[in-house]
Write a protein that holds these residues in place. Structure first.
Motif, PDB file in Angstrom:
ATOM      1  N   ASN A 229      26.896  -5.020  -7.720  1.00  0.00           N
ATOM      2  CA  ASN A 229      26.515  -3.883  -6.875  1.00  0.00           C
ATOM      3  C   ASN A 229      25.043  -3.918  -6.484  1.00  0.00           C
ATOM      4  N   VAL A 230      24.481  -5.123  -6.343  1.00  0.00           N
ATOM      5  CA  VAL A 230      23.048  -5.219  -6.085  1.00  0.00           C
ATOM      6  C   VAL A 230      22.768  -6.092  -4.866  1.00  0.00           C
ATOM      7  N   SER A 231      21.637  -5.806  -4.231  1.00  0.00           N
ATOM      8  CA  SER A 231      21.137  -6.633  -3.127  1.00  0.00           C
ATOM      9  C   SER A 231      19.618  -6.611  -3.185  1.00  0.00           C
ATOM     10  N   VAL A 232      18.998  -7.546  -2.499  1.00  0.00           N
ATOM     11  CA  VAL A 232      17.533  -7.575  -2.456  1.00  0.00           C
ATOM     12  C   VAL A 232      17.002  -6.264  -1.874  1.00  0.00           C
ATOM     13  N   ALA A 233      17.657  -5.758  -0.840  1.00  0.00           N
ATOM     14  CA  ALA A 233      17.202  -4.508  -0.202  1.00  0.00           C
ATOM     15  C   ALA A 233      17.233  -3.336  -1.182  1.00  0.00           C
ATOM     16  N   LYS A 234      18.299  -3.245  -1.997  1.00  0.00           N
ATOM     17  CA  LYS A 234      18.389  -2.168  -2.996  1.00  0.00           C
ATOM     18  C   LYS A 234      17.271  -2.283  -4.020  1.00  0.00           C
ATOM     19  N   LEU A 235      16.999  -3.512  -4.459  1.00  0.00           N
ATOM     20  CA  LEU A 235      15.963  -3.714  -5.467  1.00  0.00           C
ATOM     21  C   LEU A 235      14.590  -3.342  -4.922  1.00  0.00           C
ATOM     22  N   ILE A 236      14.303  -3.737  -3.701  1.00  0.00           N
ATOM     23  CA  ILE A 236      13.011  -3.400  -3.091  1.00  0.00           C
ATOM     24  C   ILE A 236      12.836  -1.885  -3.022  1.00  0.00           C
ATOM     25  N   GLN A 237      13.886  -1.192  -2.589  1.00  0.00           N
ATOM     26  CA  GLN A 237      13.813   0.274  -2.487  1.00  0.00           C
ATOM     27  C   GLN A 237      13.553   0.900  -3.853  1.00  0.00           C
ATOM     28  N   SER A 238      14.197   0.362  -4.889  1.00  0.00           N
ATOM     29  CA  SER A 238      14.030   0.902  -6.240  1.00  0.00           C
ATOM     30  C   SER A 238      12.640   0.611  -6.796  1.00  0.00           C
ATOM     31  N   ILE A 239      12.105  -0.572  -6.494  1.00  0.00           N
ATOM     32  CA  ILE A 239      10.774  -0.954  -6.972  1.00  0.00           C
ATOM     33  C   ILE A 239       9.691  -0.148  -6.273  1.00  0.00           C
ATOM     34  N   VAL A 240       9.837  -0.007  -4.954  1.00  0.00           N
ATOM     35  CA  VAL A 240       8.796   0.629  -4.140  1.00  0.00           C
ATOM     36  C   VAL A 240       8.794   2.138  -4.312  1.00  0.00           C
ATOM     37  N   GLY A 241       9.967   2.759  -4.234  1.00  0.00           N
ATOM     38  CA  GLY A 241      10.066   4.201  -4.419  1.00  0.00           C
ATOM     39  C   GLY A 241       9.805   4.993  -3.153  1.00  0.00           C
ATOM     40  N   PRO A 242      10.181   6.265  -3.150  1.00  0.00           N
ATOM     41  CA  PRO A 242      10.065   7.096  -1.948  1.00  0.00           C
ATOM     42  C   PRO A 242       8.635   7.384  -1.526  1.00  0.00           C
ATOM     43  N   GLU A 243       7.707   7.440  -2.463  1.00  0.00           N
ATOM     44  CA  GLU A 243       6.320   7.754  -2.097  1.00  0.00           C
ATOM     45  C   GLU A 243       5.727   6.676  -1.208  1.00  0.00           C
ATOM     46  N   ALA A 244       6.024   5.400  -1.526  1.00  0.00           N
ATOM     47  CA  ALA A 244       5.497   4.305  -0.711  1.00  0.00           C
ATOM     48  C   ALA A 244       6.114   4.316   0.677  1.00  0.00           C
ATOM     49  N   GLU A 245       7.372   4.799   0.789  1.00  0.00           N
ATOM     50  CA  GLU A 245       7.997   4.901   2.105  1.00  0.00           C
ATOM     51  C   GLU A 245       7.232   5.875   2.996  1.00  0.00           C
ATOM     52  N   LYS A 246       6.698   6.930   2.380  1.00  0.00           N
ATOM     53  CA  LYS A 246       6.002   7.968   3.155  1.00  0.00           C
ATOM     54  C   LYS A 246       4.567   7.574   3.474  1.00  0.00           C
ATOM     55  N   GLN A 247       3.934   6.825   2.567  1.00  0.00           N
ATOM     56  CA  GLN A 247       2.497   6.566   2.694  1.00  0.00           C
ATOM     57  C   GLN A 247       2.227   5.582   3.822  1.00  0.00           C
ATOM     58  N   THR A 248       1.358   5.972   4.717  1.00  0.00           N
ATOM     59  CA  THR A 248       0.972   5.076   5.806  1.00  0.00           C
ATOM     60  C   THR A 248      -0.540   4.965   5.846  1.00  0.00           C
ATOM     61  N   GLY A 249      -0.985   3.978   6.580  1.00  0.00           N
ATOM     62  CA  GLY A 249      -2.422   3.760   6.710  1.00  0.00           C
ATOM     63  C   GLY A 249      -3.126   4.867   7.461  1.00  0.00           C
ATOM     64  N   HIS A 250      -2.376   5.735   8.129  1.00  0.00           N
ATOM     65  CA  HIS A 250      -3.007   6.862   8.830  1.00  0.00           C
ATOM     66  C   HIS A 250      -3.725   7.785   7.865  1.00  0.00           C
ATOM     67  N   LEU A 251      -3.351   7.715   6.575  1.00  0.00           N
ATOM     68  CA  LEU A 251      -3.987   8.571   5.574  1.00  0.00           C
ATOM     69  C   LEU A 251      -5.385   8.090   5.225  1.00  0.00           C
ATOM     70  N   GLN A 252      -5.704   6.860   5.629  1.00  0.00           N
ATOM     71  CA  GLN A 252      -6.981   6.284   5.231  1.00  0.00           C
ATOM     72  C   GLN A 252      -8.114   6.738   6.149  1.00  0.00           C
ATOM     73  N   ASP A 253      -9.329   6.623   5.619  1.00  0.00           N
ATOM     74  CA  ASP A 253     -10.521   6.843   6.433  1.00  0.00           C
ATOM     75  C   ASP A 253     -10.754   5.597   7.267  1.00  0.00           C
ATOM     76  N   THR A 254     -10.512   5.690   8.564  1.00  0.00           N
ATOM     77  CA  THR A 254     -10.701   4.518   9.427  1.00  0.00           C
ATOM     78  C   THR A 254     -11.887   4.712  10.373  1.00  0.00           C
ATOM     79  N   ASN A 255     -12.774   5.632  10.018  1.00  0.00           N
ATOM     80  CA  ASN A 255     -13.925   5.898  10.873  1.00  0.00           C
ATOM     81  C   ASN A 255     -14.872   4.707  10.960  1.00  0.00           C
ATOM     82  N   HIS A 256     -14.751   3.779   9.970  1.00  0.00           N
ATOM     83  CA  HIS A 256     -15.675   2.647   9.985  1.00  0.00           C
ATOM     84  C   HIS A 256     -15.308   1.629  11.054  1.00  0.00           C
ATOM     85  N   LEU A 257     -14.110   1.761  11.677  1.00  0.00           N
ATOM     86  CA  LEU A 257     -13.668   0.726  12.603  1.00  0.00           C
ATOM     87  C   LEU A 257     -14.494   0.735  13.882  1.00  0.00           C
TER      88      LEU A 257
END
Length: 510
Positions: A229-257
């Motif tokens: 009952n396993v696949s690489v996709a299932k394992l990645i989702q379990s390792i990464v978790g829901p918080e990483a799915e939500k977190q994007t680089g938009h949260l970072q301070d990019t004013n230095h660019l």
């Protein structure tokens, strides 16, 4: 007692001070099985393995081996019961022969006398009959490739009546053919009643080889699977978790660019060490990171750019085609390097903080070091980088890890350069020091957008936190290229684990 279970972990916690590393871990390892334990860096895998192998003890909870509670006070106690661990660094003796390595702790013989013939025959029997392979038992261990040395280590475990073998990233440095041989040996040992725990970041290997899988995340069990009952996709989702799915680089301070999109450095079609036909660019005013699992090849990029190694094929372009002959040559051209291990390749521990910081260009007057100017410039840099604990009399070894790292960065801030290469930028640095170093890198390119910074590290979350662009490496190739401002952390982690890939040519936006 369940006779099908060789080892059971029940509600195990492990706490260091206020830091709870394991939180109620429970799992079962069945007889005649290969059980994978997965998780990102910091998930708790190493701590759990240390408990099972007798390196440390749980804060609470129980471990049962063959139905009986155990509380190991040393690795020897675990080994004596038949729990053996194969670490990435093999505990073997390279100048001894294969058969001597197998029996170095207890040679076959009678009346205290060594029976060499019996020992060599036993060694051959272990390899051929139990493992299904052929190893030259008279050869010196150091003459064998790493893949065969691993098999020798497994053979040595069989001389110790192994019942449960823990394998920590055994295929990290193996090619595909070598990996398949290891897998066949593991299957053969399983048939003979030996259970195994596999720690691996190679998810395709885990799905193909393992009977059961436990995934850890943040010190807890986040998923349990079996081979059906396993696949690489299932394992990645379990390792990464829901918080990483939500977190994007938009949260970072990019004013230095800055607005510049000018290329500072190019790696074009390079093959070198573990790398095969790799191309990437560093842009001025940007922080570029290269990351991946240990041994994925990203480490080689920092060595190439800084002049420590040369490409076998391909081109390095820095203003023009560039072939550095040494680190010193790279520095002269404007490329400076901070080593991954500051104790080995960075600080001079018995020298003062002043001397360490000013070493790259000591102010001189009439051919003599100008101590007054050294002190003045050091104090200026110490203030700029907020290096805590500084006095002119202190040696650099008296500073904390984070402040030592700041001192190494300060070393290059009082001279001109175009590209700063930093490997494992915050290894051994606490959370607050890490944040300060990240802000320092951002300020460097904000204040001087003609400069570029290249960071190399295994910590994906750190690279995501500080970089503008991330190149992900897997098995010596780039498998993902991400503009952090438009990317989820989970996408980067998935690429690191061998999941979704994107086209690097189109992934880097202005």
């Amino acid at each position: 007692m369940n006779d099908s279970i060789v080892l059971e972990v029940d509600s195990v916690d492990k706490q260091y001070g206020n830091n709870k590393v394991l939180k109620g871990i429970s799992l079962q390892i069945h007889k005649n099985s290969i059980h994978a334990i997965l998780g990102a860096n910091g998930a708790g895998k190493s701590t759990l393995v240390n408990i099972l192998s007798g390196v440390t003890t749980p804060t609470r909870g129980t471990v049962l081996f063959q139905g009986r509670p155990v509380a190991f006070s040393s690795p020897r106690e675990a080994r004596d019961l038949g729990i053996l661990t194969m670490h990435q660094e093999l505990d073997l003796m390279p100048n001894l022969t294969v058969w001597e390595n197998l029996f170095v702790e207890k040679f076959p013989g009678r009346f205290g006398l060594l029976n060499r013939r019996e020992a060599m025959n036993l060694a051959k029997e272990i390899f051929v009959k139990q493992m299904g392979i052929t190893i030259p038992v008279l050869s010196k261990l150091k003459s064998l490739p790493v893949s065969q040395q691993q098999l020798v280590y497994l053979g040595k475990m069989l001389t110790k009546n192994a019942k449960l073998i823990i394998l920590d990233e055994p295929s990290a440095s193996l090619g595909e053919a070598e990996q398949e041989i290891l897998h066949e040996v593991m299957r053969k040992l399983k048939e003979q009643g030996i259970s195994m725990i596999l720690i691996s970041h190679k998810l395709d290997e885990v799905v193909k080889l393992c009977d059961e899988i436990t995934v850890l995340r943040d010190g807890t069990v986040s998923g349990r699977y079996n081979h059906s009952n396993v696949s690489v996709a299932k394992l990645i989702q379990s390792i990464v978790g829901p918080e990483a799915e939500k977190q994007t680089g938009h949260l970072q301070d990019t004013n230095h660019l800055p607005s510049t999109d000018e290329i500072a450095y190019e790696v074009e079609g390079v093959t070198s060490g573990p790398l095969t036909d790799v191309s990437l660019t560093l842009k001025r005013g940007r922080i570029t990171a290269v990351t991946g699992l240990a041994g994925a090849g990203h480490e080689q990029i920092s060595l190439l750019v800084s002049g420590i190694v040369a490409p076998t094929t391909g081109r390095l372009i820095f203003n023009e085609e560039y072939a550095p002959t040494s680190v010193r040559d790279a520095i002269r051209k404007g490329i400076v390097f901070i080593h991954a291990d500051r104790k080995i390749g960075g600080i001079f521990p018995n020298m003062s903080i002043d001397e360490n910081i000013m070493m790259s260009r000591l102010p001189r007057r009439f051919g003599m070091v100008n101590r007054t100017e050294v002190r003045s410039k050091t104090e200026e840099l110490v203030g700029r980088l907020s290096i805590a604990g500084y006095t002119s009399r202190k040696t650099i070894r008296q500073l904390s890890g984070g402040n030592q790292q700041k001192a190494l960065i300060a070393r290059w801030l009082h001279r001109d350069w175009d590209i700063l290469v930093c490997a494992e930028p915050t290894r051994g640095v606490d959370v607050s020091g890490r944040r300060e170093i990240h802000n320092l890198f951002k300020n460097i390119v904000r204040e001087n957008p003609s400069r570029a910074i290249l960071l190399s590290g295994d910590d994906v979350e750190e690279m995501f936190e500080v970089a503008d662009t991330i190149y992900v490496f897997h098995d010596g190739k780039i498998t993902g290229c991400f503009n952090v401002r438009e990317t989820k952390l989970s996408d980067v982690q998935s690429a690191v684990l061998g999941g979704n890939h994107n086209e690097c040519e189109t992934a880097y936006h202005k």
